[in-house]
Each structure stands twice: as structure tokens, then as C-alpha cells.
Design a protein around this motif. Structure first.
Motif, mmCIF file in Angstrom:
data_model
loop_
_atom_site.group_PDB
_atom_site.id
_atom_site.type_symbol
_atom_site.label_atom_id
_atom_site.label_comp_id
_atom_site.label_asym_id
_atom_site.label_seq_id
_atom_site.Cartn_x
_atom_site.Cartn_y
_atom_site.Cartn_z
ATOM 1 N N TRP A 408 29.024 44.741 9.650
ATOM 2 C CA TRP A 408 28.968 43.300 9.137
ATOM 3 C C TRP A 408 28.085 42.447 9.603
ATOM 4 O O TRP A 408 27.604 41.577 8.844
ATOM 5 C CB TRP A 408 30.567 43.034 9.057
ATOM 6 C CG TRP A 408 31.327 43.449 7.980
ATOM 7 C CD1 TRP A 408 30.931 44.468 6.929
ATOM 8 C CD2 TRP A 408 33.043 43.466 7.808
ATOM 9 N NE1 TRP A 408 32.050 44.740 6.274
ATOM 10 C CE2 TRP A 408 33.324 44.344 6.764
ATOM 11 C CE3 TRP A 408 33.617 42.809 8.550
ATOM 12 C CZ2 TRP A 408 34.498 44.373 6.365
ATOM 13 C CZ3 TRP A 408 35.220 42.804 8.336
ATOM 14 C CH2 TRP A 408 35.632 43.716 7.066
ATOM 15 N N PRO A 409 27.989 42.367 10.977
ATOM 16 C CA PRO A 409 27.135 41.404 11.437
ATOM 17 C C PRO A 409 25.690 41.618 11.652
ATOM 18 O O PRO A 409 24.826 40.851 11.924
ATOM 19 C CB PRO A 409 27.622 41.132 13.023
ATOM 20 C CG PRO A 409 28.179 42.745 13.332
ATOM 21 C CD PRO A 409 28.743 43.081 12.058
ATOM 22 N N ALA A 410 25.395 42.983 11.088
ATOM 23 C CA ALA A 410 23.738 43.348 10.953
ATOM 24 C C ALA A 410 23.125 42.295 10.552
ATOM 25 O O ALA A 410 21.889 41.764 10.853
ATOM 26 C CB ALA A 410 23.879 44.791 10.581
ATOM 27 N N ASN A 411 23.335 41.926 9.227
ATOM 28 C CA ASN A 411 22.601 41.066 8.214
ATOM 29 C C ASN A 411 22.663 39.584 8.700
ATOM 30 O O ASN A 411 21.723 38.768 8.763
ATOM 31 C CB ASN A 411 22.742 41.219 6.786
ATOM 32 C CG ASN A 411 22.270 42.572 6.431
ATOM 33 O OD1 ASN A 411 21.129 42.841 6.514
ATOM 34 N ND2 ASN A 411 23.016 43.197 5.561
ATOM 35 N N THR A 412 24.033 39.153 8.541
ATOM 36 C CA THR A 412 24.184 37.774 9.024
ATOM 37 C C THR A 412 23.818 37.224 10.304
ATOM 38 O O THR A 412 23.375 36.119 10.520
ATOM 39 C CB THR A 412 25.777 37.587 8.812
ATOM 40 O OG1 THR A 412 26.511 38.260 9.778
ATOM 41 C CG2 THR A 412 26.189 37.535 7.155
ATOM 42 N N THR A 413 23.861 38.156 11.504
ATOM 43 C CA THR A 413 23.267 37.636 12.548
ATOM 44 C C THR A 413 21.819 38.121 13.153
ATOM 45 O O THR A 413 21.752 38.327 14.118
ATOM 46 C CB THR A 413 24.315 38.085 13.869
ATOM 47 O OG1 THR A 413 24.082 39.676 13.984
ATOM 48 C CG2 THR A 413 25.699 37.743 13.330
ATOM 49 N N ASN A 414 21.121 38.491 12.098
ATOM 50 C CA ASN A 414 19.805 38.872 11.943
ATOM 51 C C ASN A 414 19.122 39.999 13.065
ATOM 52 O O ASN A 414 18.512 39.878 13.781
ATOM 53 C CB ASN A 414 18.970 37.606 12.826
ATOM 54 C CG ASN A 414 17.551 37.161 12.178
ATOM 55 O OD1 ASN A 414 16.916 37.963 11.704
ATOM 56 N ND2 ASN A 414 17.195 35.745 12.244
ATOM 57 N N LEU A 415 20.252 40.961 12.606
ATOM 58 C CA LEU A 415 19.930 42.313 13.228
ATOM 59 C C LEU A 415 19.643 43.332 12.321
ATOM 60 O O LEU A 415 20.080 44.466 12.134
ATOM 61 C CB LEU A 415 21.056 42.766 14.196
ATOM 62 C CG LEU A 415 21.352 41.838 15.483
ATOM 63 C CD1 LEU A 415 22.283 42.265 16.214
ATOM 64 C CD2 LEU A 415 20.069 41.724 16.244
ATOM 65 N N ALA A 416 18.898 43.256 11.202
ATOM 66 C CA ALA A 416 18.695 44.049 9.976
ATOM 67 C C ALA A 416 18.144 45.568 10.287
ATOM 68 O O ALA A 416 18.635 46.391 9.764
ATOM 69 C CB ALA A 416 17.739 43.291 8.923
ATOM 70 N N GLU A 417 17.489 45.402 11.338
ATOM 71 C CA GLU A 417 16.713 46.798 11.872
ATOM 72 C C GLU A 417 18.087 47.816 12.419
ATOM 73 O O GLU A 417 17.742 48.902 12.033
ATOM 74 C CB GLU A 417 15.795 46.617 12.861
ATOM 75 C CG GLU A 417 14.589 46.035 12.543
ATOM 76 C CD GLU A 417 14.631 44.448 12.805
ATOM 77 O OE1 GLU A 417 13.470 43.923 13.067
ATOM 78 O OE2 GLU A 417 15.749 43.842 12.899
ATOM 79 N N CYS A 418 19.071 47.025 12.853
ATOM 80 C CA CYS A 418 19.994 48.076 13.324
ATOM 81 C C CYS A 418 21.061 48.363 12.404
ATOM 82 O O CYS A 418 21.774 49.304 12.573
ATOM 83 C CB CYS A 418 20.744 46.918 14.295
ATOM 84 S SG CYS A 418 20.148 46.574 15.709
ATOM 85 N N HIS A 419 20.732 48.198 11.155
ATOM 86 C CA HIS A 419 21.397 48.559 10.050
ATOM 87 C C HIS A 419 20.774 49.886 9.631
ATOM 88 O O HIS A 419 21.430 50.376 8.797
ATOM 89 C CB HIS A 419 21.303 47.386 9.062
ATOM 90 C CG HIS A 419 22.601 47.262 7.838
ATOM 91 N ND1 HIS A 419 23.322 48.508 7.669
ATOM 92 C CD2 HIS A 419 23.137 46.288 7.246
ATOM 93 C CE1 HIS A 419 24.234 47.970 6.844
ATOM 94 N NE2 HIS A 419 24.320 46.894 6.457
ATOM 95 N N ASN A 420 19.599 50.318 9.818
ATOM 96 C CA ASN A 420 18.957 51.372 9.326
ATOM 97 C C ASN A 420 19.604 52.629 9.380
ATOM 98 O O ASN A 420 19.649 53.488 8.536
ATOM 99 C CB ASN A 420 17.331 51.489 9.933
ATOM 100 C CG ASN A 420 16.385 50.314 9.454
ATOM 101 O OD1 ASN A 420 16.879 49.448 8.671
ATOM 102 N ND2 ASN A 420 15.293 50.443 9.870
ATOM 103 N N PRO A 421 20.415 52.878 10.476
ATOM 104 C CA PRO A 421 20.853 54.190 10.887
ATOM 105 C C PRO A 421 21.986 54.453 9.706
ATOM 106 O O PRO A 421 22.378 55.629 9.278
ATOM 107 C CB PRO A 421 21.510 54.235 12.212
ATOM 108 C CG PRO A 421 20.584 53.268 13.018
ATOM 109 C CD PRO A 421 20.102 52.366 11.898
#
Length: 998
Positions: A408-421
């Protein structure tokens, strides 16, 4: 390997927060002379710090990670322990758990469900649809690297710190007049864990280092400065462990000597030591465990040894800060931050410590960066940190809450790359799950149930009560569309659309008609982990399934339009979506969890799955679906605020979406206790589950910025506990980066940087005044269109930053906040809509009772000005959490108000001119008839107006409420957050006048 731990965990889960296996809360005592050490202050208090080592307590050790490698650092003086993980070391090996008996039994299972023979259906599922094996496999530890230094007797000046700004753990102490320091980090660029040991007296560092592991391993000394640990993962559920791994640790010394033999590394009389640790795994993907694990470990160690420690650290910090520094949050600091972190947790509910919320927020971001990077496995139930072969719930991926919450925080807290896995995992599951869909359902597309693991198992596991939930893969697939809404990357959408389409195709093939209601439903399924009748969770068409499928079908349809593909499929998913059961309000005023108005067997169950539509989805909103919104509030009230750690975190998000900052902050306080946070701030179910950390971070972001309904809502749920602050770098859907500064509970500046040209809508309380929007680059004014009183639309260019301020009245008066027509003339009643159903008060009857436009009404020593508004115009404000400009001094704050659809009550706030705040409860009976008990009648109108100039000879009451004030000037009042607008059967509070008297 025994699966006892998993079975015990299920029993704990069934028992919920009161389960008999739960540990007792820990304790920590404040120290009167405590002060944050210089390194903590230098990090802006974004550090966890302690004045003693972790001992043997894993939950006191500090986590480091680079997405693939993880370590828990204990920091004891006599023995340093690094407990080690590599994210692909899992029990077992590649296998297909699909059960070919499932498809043949499906018709009978559905018949039993439709006949309300739920336990019999569960029995048949257990006999025919369970995966083979019936459980999934565990994430496992690699082992430990232990450094033995000798006696710790006489050590002093001890500090142990995890600096979130540099992702380093530092341990310092003085022993025998020598100051020692250890610093350790996990490098993503160099794929090693690096430690530097130093002392301020030459020749003072001596230790031995050894590996140990509960796995099947051998130790070695590959050369004179290196030791190795070679092993294989454990057997489990009848599947032979097949992941080979090699851990290597190498020491380079300055001064003194180093040697290695028989698996023991010896450092003698060194002044400083650099220790590098590399781990290789044979896991290539979920079907291939033939990788060159030894070559990987040796190559990465050799490459890292070619750089100095300072070079390794510099690359690590630069890589980490490129992600972490995107978002900053300042909520203010008090002396509470001068205590050690464990004490801050233990005393959080008895002190004012706003900075702890900022620390909790940033700790979640740190953990996500450290456990999920492009090319790694997704963060599992414990991120990447686990010291066991048999961890609780196997430390795998629980999809019915935990895995989605991790991100949930990946996009809203500006960590989009961490979403990739996650997206890589979804692509794996779309292949593995296609086999399960075909074998167990005779369907196309793909399916995943409530859990998966490194082997991408997709079958039903753990028993029908928990595992017979079809929409795990569907929920994951909705995350693809939501990610696209943030980044607008069409190539990302094109690459991942097939997985979305496959998830939808499975349900196009398997949804069946519910025989009584006629809707298309999942059958069999469940509302996660909760029984609707004794011992029965299996059912047809639970509300959460319908909400998830609505999102999935909508996302597929919109994605196919953007990509200009699959028009026939698009029409099919939209037609199917329209046949899904709608959300319904039950007899208790709540969102119904099932197709029928059943009452849950555990009233305070940790899952509130049927509010998926409130958060993370946008199917229940304050302004779009007010009746469902109020029913969601009632649902939260029925479930209660208590819960497991991750459940509390989800409730933070729920209350943020309800736009109730105080309630959301209450949940943060409930989470920040020794029962729900470990000393190292790991979230406790209990035991440890990392999703509560990620959910809390996401919830705090939602309190500050929301974007789920197409606008950027600024400070939608700001609590009184954070009256002033600043945040930068948050992300909103549509591709916007947002910064906000606020004071006295009100935004003073908003900065918006869009990724793409077009328009952006902003909603904020300050926008009710005169708004200034300028391009910060050249100072030119942007084009602004007012949509609603607090909603504007700005025309923007990509990559430019726009500053939004209010140059007029920041806090509107009550009459400026009037939005509801409650009073009509007797000759034209059709313009009124006081109660959402066309009823209104009569201007003539009110005049007879002493209330005329612009006139005064005095009650209990407070003199009010009755709304100076002609009949048929807005004359009352709906209490929806808004700030109202009220100024003056006095002993009493008075209200003239009433309720519709029952008595209403909520928490308001007085904001004084000096910035202090005072909360109060504002309650009123219903307007209809009376006067009613529970309120002081101020105005009693003899009759009411109805549409088409009809009169109803029933009294209508306006009530008086007085609130005792402190002896200082008032600046504004925040009304309770009751409802957004009047609507049939939605309890609403109407405010006609506010005044200060006495």
C-alpha cells in the motif's frame, strides 16, 4: 519438516487478538536524564536507538537489508550476531500442488452451499479441492554469523542505532578505556553485507567469527581470510529441500592479523576490520533451482573486495537515499523523543510524541526499501527477516490481507520501484495459477487462493475454512491497474495487461447464478477467515469478492480501451460486472458482509474484509456514496477498534478514508503499544508480521493526502495531535508529487508537480478562500477553475511545480459553510431538502417560534444570530469535519443544531488563537417531533414542510448545546465529522448558528 508451527498459527489466527498462544507485552522504563545521542539528532530523529544490546531477543535486534539479503544485528558487546537471510532460501522445491479431483466435485460443493449446508460443503472441499500438499512451504533462515570478542564486563557509554537516513546500524561503547564502534549495512549496488569494526586505540580489536545454522550445512575456510557456510533448505510437507546456498565472510584488517581454518576466522590485535559477507542461492525461479550459487557468492565477494569500505558505503548510501529522500515528514518534536525507542513505544499513550508518528511512517518506508527491490522476491509476511525453519504462518505470502497491505505505501510514499517484485510474482502466478484453474475448476484464465510461496503455489491450502477463497489472484491483479493510475506508463500496462485479463477470464468462466437472488457470484468462497454460522465460512458471493471483482473488471475494461485491444472481452467484463451483487446495508445499519444479512460469529474479528470497498478501493466514498459511507462507519463501530497489529493498521486507513483524523490517530496510538509493536518497532500480530508496519505507513500517508476519487485531497484526516507540520514528496494518482505545509490544523502552502500536462483537481479547506496558484519557476499564474467551494481545477504543464496558497479567508465562517437548504416558505417547499428526502422547516413556523432571518435568539446566556438567509437558500452547515471561523473570548461556545435520521454525536475541536486545541463532544437529538430527551430545546417549530407545498403537523426542534471554554481567544472550531451531505437514512448533524457567550 513438521508443519506444527503452521497449524498452531492457524489456531492463533482463529482465536484472534485474544488467542491463548499470544506472548505477554514487554516493558521499558523511562530514564530521567535520557537524551538523544548526537548521531540520532544528526539524523533528524529518524533513527531507532537503544542504550543496551539486544541480548538473545530477536525482536530487539535491528534489521538491515538490500531487498535480497537481510540481517538482524544484535549489537552485544561480548558477541555480535548477524542473523542472516537470503530471499530465495525457502523450504522444499518446485512442485505443482493442483488437485485434479477438484473440478469433478465442484458442482456438488456448489449445490451444498446453495442448500445452506455449508459445513458439509467445507468437508467436501477438504476431501477434494485441497492442494497437494495441503500446506505451503516456509521461508527459512540461512543461519548466523557470530563474532566473539570476550568479556563485556565494565563496558559503558553504550549506544546502538539504526539510522533510517543512511540505512546503517551502528554500535558504540567504551571498554577498558577504548572506544569501539561497529557499523554495518546491506548494499544493493554491491550485493554484500559490509561491517567495519574500529577502535580509537591501535591493536585493540580481536575476535573469532563462525557461521552456524539450523539448516543442513557444512562450514569451511576457503582461504586464509574467509569462512564459508554451504547448505540446503529444509524438507517440508513431503517436499524435499532443494535450494542450495553458500554464505562467505571475509575479513580485511588494518594492523594485526587475520587467519582462517576449520571454519573459524580469527582476527588478532587489529586497529580496524572490514568484514564482507556474500550469499549465493541456487534458486533461479519457481521452476528452476539449478543456479550457480557458489559462483554467485564468490563473484560478489570478489567484486566487493575490489572497493574500499568507504567506496562501498558511499555507493550504498547514494542508492538508498535516492529512494528514501524522496519523502520527508515533520510533525514536530517534544522531549519524548529523548528517550530510547523502546521507552517511546512503552510510554506513547501517556505522552505527547508527534515525532514518533513520523518515525513510524519512515520506518515502514525503510523496511520496504530494504525488503523489496527490482529483481528480488516480494516482501513476505516478515519482509525478508526470519530466524527460523518453521516461522509462524510459514513467513510466506498471505494474499487475503497481508501481501497487498505490504505494498500500500509503495506508490503513495514514492517508492514505485519497490513495487516491481509483486508484478513479477503476478506474472509467475498467472502461469502457475492457470494450471490450478484448469485442473480444479475446468476454467480458463488463472486463479490464486489465499496464500502463495516461493514456488508460486496457487491451490487451496490450510483447510477450507481459511483457504477456500478464490479472489487472491484477482486482488493482486487490481494492483496493476492502481499502479498504472500513479505512473501513467502505457508500456507497463501493456506488459501486465495479460495477467489482468487472465485473472478476469477465470471469473468469466466460473461465476454462477445465485438461485434466490439471481446475481452472478463466486461459489464456493468465503469472507476471509470468518464464519457466518457456527464453524462455517464457506459461502457464495461474499461482499469482498464482489468488490474485488468490480475493481478487476473495471480495470480490465479501462486498460483494454487505453491499449485499444479486446473490445469483445471489454464488453463481456462490463456486462458481467453489472450482474455482480451490489453492496447492501443490513439491519444493523452496517455494510452486509455476505449476500444475506447474517451476523458474524466473532463480532470483533480482525478482518473487516467487506470494507475493502472503503480502503483500499474507492467504491465507498464520503461524497459519492453517502449512505454506504455511513454504513461503513457503523460497520467499523460494530467491529470495534481492537485488533491484531495489521488489523489496527488497516483501520488507520479506514478512518483516514472516513476523513476522521482523530480516530485514525487513535488507531496509531493503539498500535504503538508494547502489545502491538516489538522493541525494534516490528509490528506484532502477535507474533511478528510486517504488514502492520507497511499498513501504518500507508495510513499516515492517507491522513495527509488522498487521491482515490480523482482529485488530490489535501489533509483529509489531519488529527488534532499534529496541528502543524510539513510533508513533501507524497504521490497522488494521475502522476502528481505533492508537498504540504500546515499550521493550526490548516494548510498554508500546497506544492504540486505533475508528471503530465493537463488538469489536476485539488480539494482542501483553504480553497474556500481566495486562491493563488503560481508556477514556482517563473511566477506566472496558473489557470484555475472553481468546481466546488473547496475544490478547484488547475491547468498544468508536465514537470512544473505549482504553489497553491489562500490569500483570502482561510477559515470560512459558518454562513460561508452553509450547504443545505433546510428552511422553505410554505408556498414553495420543493426547493428544500433538509433531510435528504425533501422535508424542510417552515420559515413561517420558525418565525412564530422566535427565529426570523437575521434576528437574534438567546439561550442559556449565549446570543445567536439566526441565519440571515431567505427561504429556499442554503441555511445550515452539515457537520463533516470542516473548520469554521469563530473568534472571540468567553466562557461558553454555543450551538443551535439538530439531527436527521436519529440522534447524532461526534467529536469537535476548539482551536484557540495560541494554537492550542480542546476537543469536545457535540450531540443532538433528531429534529422530528419532540422536544426529545438528551438535548435542550432552543426553537420548537409547530409544523414541518413536505414536498409539493404539503404541511405535516409534527413539531420540529432545534436544540442548544453549550461547551465550556478556556479563558483565552478562540480562532476557529472544527465540527464533528458526521456525514458529507443529507441523504435518506443517513444520520446527519445540521448547524444553524454558533456563538461565544458568557
Amino acid at each position: 519438516m513438521s508443519d506444527l508451527t503452521r497449524r498452531q498459527a492457524l489456531k492463533v489466527g482463529a482465536a484472534g487478538a485474544g488467542g491463548a498462544l499470544l506472548p505477554l507485552p514487554w516493558t521499558a522504563a523511562a530514564r530521567a536524564d535520557s537524551a538523544a545521542p548526537p548521531q540520532v539528532l544528526a539524523a533528524g530523529d529518524l533513527a531507532l536507538w537503544y542504550d543496551e544490546g539486544a541480548g538473545t531477543d530477536w525482536l530487539r535486534a535491528l534489521p538491515i537489508g538490500n531487498g535480497r539479503l537481510g540481517a538482524m544485528v544484535f549489537g552485544n558487546v561480548d558477541t555480535e550476531r548477524l542473523q542472516l537471510n537470503e530471499d530465495t532460501v525457502w523450504a522444499g522445491g518446485p512442485h505443482d500442488p493442483s488437485n485434479p479431483r477438484g473440478a469433478g466435485a465442484l458442482a456438488e460443493i456448489r449445490r451444498l452451499v446453495n442448500a445452506n449446508q455449508w459445513t458439509q460443503a467445507q468437508d467436501l472441499i477438504n476431501q477434494t479441492m485441497m492442494g497437494n500438499p495441503g500446506g505451503q512451504l516456509a521461508y527459512q533462515t540461512v543461519g548466523n554469523l557470530r563474532l566473539a570478542f570476550g568479556s563485556a564486563s565494565g563496558a559503558s557509554q553504550y549506544d546502538r542505532t539504526l539510522d533510517l537516513t543512511t540505512a546503517t546500524v551502528t554500535t558504540t561503547y567504551v571498554l577498558n578505556g577504548v572506544r569501539y564502534q561497529r557499523e554495518v549495512f546491506a548494499s544493493a549496488p554491491d550485493q554484500v553485507i559490509a561491517m567495519r569494526l574500529s577502535a580509537d586505540r591501535s591493536g585493540s580489536i580481536s575476535f573469532t567469527a563462525t557461521f552456524d545454522s539450523p539448516q543442513r550445512t557444512t562450514v569451511s575456510s576457503p582461504d586464509g581470510s574467509t569462512i564459508g557456510l554451504d547448505g540446503v533448505s529444509g524438507n517440508m510437507e513431503g517436499i524435499t529441500g532443494a535450494v542450495r546456498f553458500l554464505a562467505l565472510a571475509n575479513a580485511t584488517v588494518t594492523g594485526g592479523s587475520v587467519s582462517s581454518s576449520g571454519g573459524t576466522l580469527r582476527v588478532t590485535n587489529a586497529t580496524s576490520v572490514v568484514l564482507l559477507l556474500s550469499i549465493g542461492s541456487s534458486y533461479v525461479n519457481y521452476r528452476n533451482v539449478g543456479g550457480d550459487y557458489g559462483g554467485i557468492a564468490r563473484q560478489r565477494l570478489s567484486a566487493a573486495r575490489g572497493s574500499s569500505y568507504d567506496q562501498l558505503r558511499s555507493r550504498h548510501v547514494a542508492d538508498y537515499q535516492a529512494l528514501f529522500n524522496r519523502v520527508s515528514l515533520d510533525l514536530g518534536r517534544t522531549s519524548a523523543a529523548d528517550q530510547t525507542t523502546d521507552v517511546r513505544i512503552a510510554q506513547h499513550n501517556s505522552v505527547n510524541d508527534p515525532q514518533f508518528s513520523a518515525l513510524l511512517f519512515q520506518y515502514g518506508r525503510y523496511l520496504l526499501i530494504s525488503s523489496s527491490r527490482p529483481g528480488t522476491q516480494p516482501a513476505n509476511l516478515q519482509g525478508i527477516w526470519n530466524d527460523s525453519l518453521t516461522p509462524s504462518w510459514d513467513s510466506k505470502y498471505t494474499i487475503n490481507a497481508n501481501l497487498p497491505m505490504n505494498y500500500w505505501p509503495a506508490n503513495t510514499t514514492n517508492l514505485a520501484e519497490c513495487h516491481n517484485p509483486v508484478f513479477a510474482m503476478i506474472n509467475d502466478l498467472s502461469v502457475a495459477g492457470a494450471r490450478t484453474a484448469q485442473v480444479q475448476y475446468g476454467a480458463g484464465g488463472w486463479v490464486t487462493h489465499h496464500n502463495t510461496d516461493a514456488w508460486r503455489a496457487t491451490a487451496v491450502v490450510d483447510g477450507a475454512f481459511w483457504g477456500m477463497w478464490q479472489t487472491g489472484g484477482a486482488w493482486l491483479a487490481t494492483m496493476i491497474w492502481d499502479h498504472y493510475l500513479f505512473n501513467g506508463d502505457i508500456e507497463f500496462l501493456r506488459a501486465n495487461y495479460p495477467a489482468m485479463k487472465g485473472a478476469a477470464q477465470f471469473f468469466l468462466n466460473t461465476l454462477v447464478t445465485e438461485p434466490t437472488l439471481g446475481y452472478l457470484v463466486t461459489n464456493p468462497s468465503n469472507s476471509p477467515e470468518l464464519s457466518h454460522h457456527a464453524n462455517a465460512s464457506v459461502c457464495a458471493g461474499p461482499t469482498m469478492d464482489n468488490q474485488i471483482l468490480r475493481d478487476l473488471f473495471d480495470g480490465c475494461a479501462r486498460a483494454s480501451e487505453i491499449l485499444n485491444v479486446d473490445s469483445t472481452f471489454r464488453a463481456q467484463v462490463r456486462a458481467t460486472r453489472d450482474r455482480l451483487p451490489p453492496m447492501k446495508i443490513g439491519s444493523r445499519g452496517n455494510i452486509m458482509e455476505w449476500l444475506y444479512d447474517w451476523v458474524e460469529t466473532e463480532p470483533n474479528h480482525r478482518h473487516i474484509s467487506h470494507l475493502y470497498g472503503l480502503a483500499p478501493s474507492n467504491q465507498i466514498t464520503k461524497r459519492g456514496t453517502p449512505q454506504l459511507f455511513e454504513a461503513a462507519r457503523r460497520t467499523l463501530a460494530l467491529r470495534g477498534d481492537d485488533g491484531t497489529g495489521w488489523s489496527l493498521a488497516w483501520k488507520i486507513n479506514f478512518w483516514a478514508r472516513m476523513e476522521e483524523g482523530k480516530r485514525a490517530h487513535d488507531l496509531i496510538r493503539y498500535l504503538a503499544t508494547t502489545a502491538r509493536l516489538a522493541p525494534n518497532m516490528f509490528d506484532l500480530h502477535p507474533p511478528f508480521q510486517i504488514d502492520g508496519n507497511f499498513g501504518a505507513t500507508a495510513g499516515i500517508a492517507e491522513m495527509l493526502l488522498q487521491s482515490h476519487v480523482g482529485d488530490l485531497h489535501i489533509l483529509p484526516a489531519l488529527p488534532p495531535a499534529w496541528p502543524s507540520g510539513r510533508v513533501s514528496g507524497l504521490r497522488g494518482r494521475g502522476g502528481h508529487t505533492v508537498g504540504i505545509t500546515w499550521s493550526n490544523g490548516q494548510a498554508t502552502e500546497i506544492l504540486v508537480r505533475p508528471d503530465r500536462a493537463g488538469t489536476v483537481r485539488l480539494r482542501a479547506r483553504i480553497l474556500t478562500g481566495t486562491v493563488s496558484v503560481v508556477d514556482t519557476g517563473d511566477g506566472t499564474a496558473a489557470r484555475v477553475t472553481r468546481i466546488e467551494s473547496d475544490l478547484i481545477e488547475i491547468t498544468v504543464q508536465a514537470g512544473r511545480t505549482y504553489r497553491v496558497t489562500s490569500s483570502g479567508v482561510a477559515t470560512p465562517t459558518l454562513e460561508q459553510s452553509f450547504s443545505n437548504v433546510g428552511i422553505t416558505g410554505d408556498s414553495n417547499t420543493n426547493v428544500g431538502n433538509f433531510d435528504g428526502g425533501g422535508a424542510s422547516l417552515s420559515a413561517q413556523a420558525l418565525a412564530q417560534a422566535g427565529a426570523s432571518p437575521g434576528g437574534t435568539v438567546s439561550r442559556n446566556g449565549v446570543t445567536f444570530r439566526w441565519p440571515n438567509v431567505g427561504s429556499g437558500l442554503a441555511d445550515n452547515a452539515i457537520a463533516s469535519g470542516q473548520s469554521i471561523g469563530v473568534t472571540g473570548t468567553g466562557s461558553t461556545l454555543g450551538f443551535l443544531l439538530t439531527g436527521t435520521y436519529g440522534a447524532v454525536s461526534g467529536t469537535g475541536t476548539v482551536v484557540y488563537a495560541d494554537g492550542t486545541r480542546q476537543t469536545f463532544t457535540l450531540s443532538t437529538p433528531d429534529w422530528y417531533g419532540g422536544p426529545h430527551s438528551g438535548g435542550t430545546a432552543a426553537i420548537v417549530s409547530a409544523y414541518q414542510n413536505r414536498p409539493n407545498n404539503q404541511r405535516q403537523n409534527t413539531a420540529a426542534c432545534i436544540y442548544y448545546v453549550g461547551v465550556a471554554l478556556q479563558s483565552k481567544a478562540v480562532a476557529s472550531v472544527v465540527l464533528p465529522n458526521i456525514s458529507a451531505r443529507p441523504a435518506a437514512n443517513v444520520p446527519t448533524m445540521h448547524i444553524f448558528a454558533i456563538a461565544i457567550g458568557g
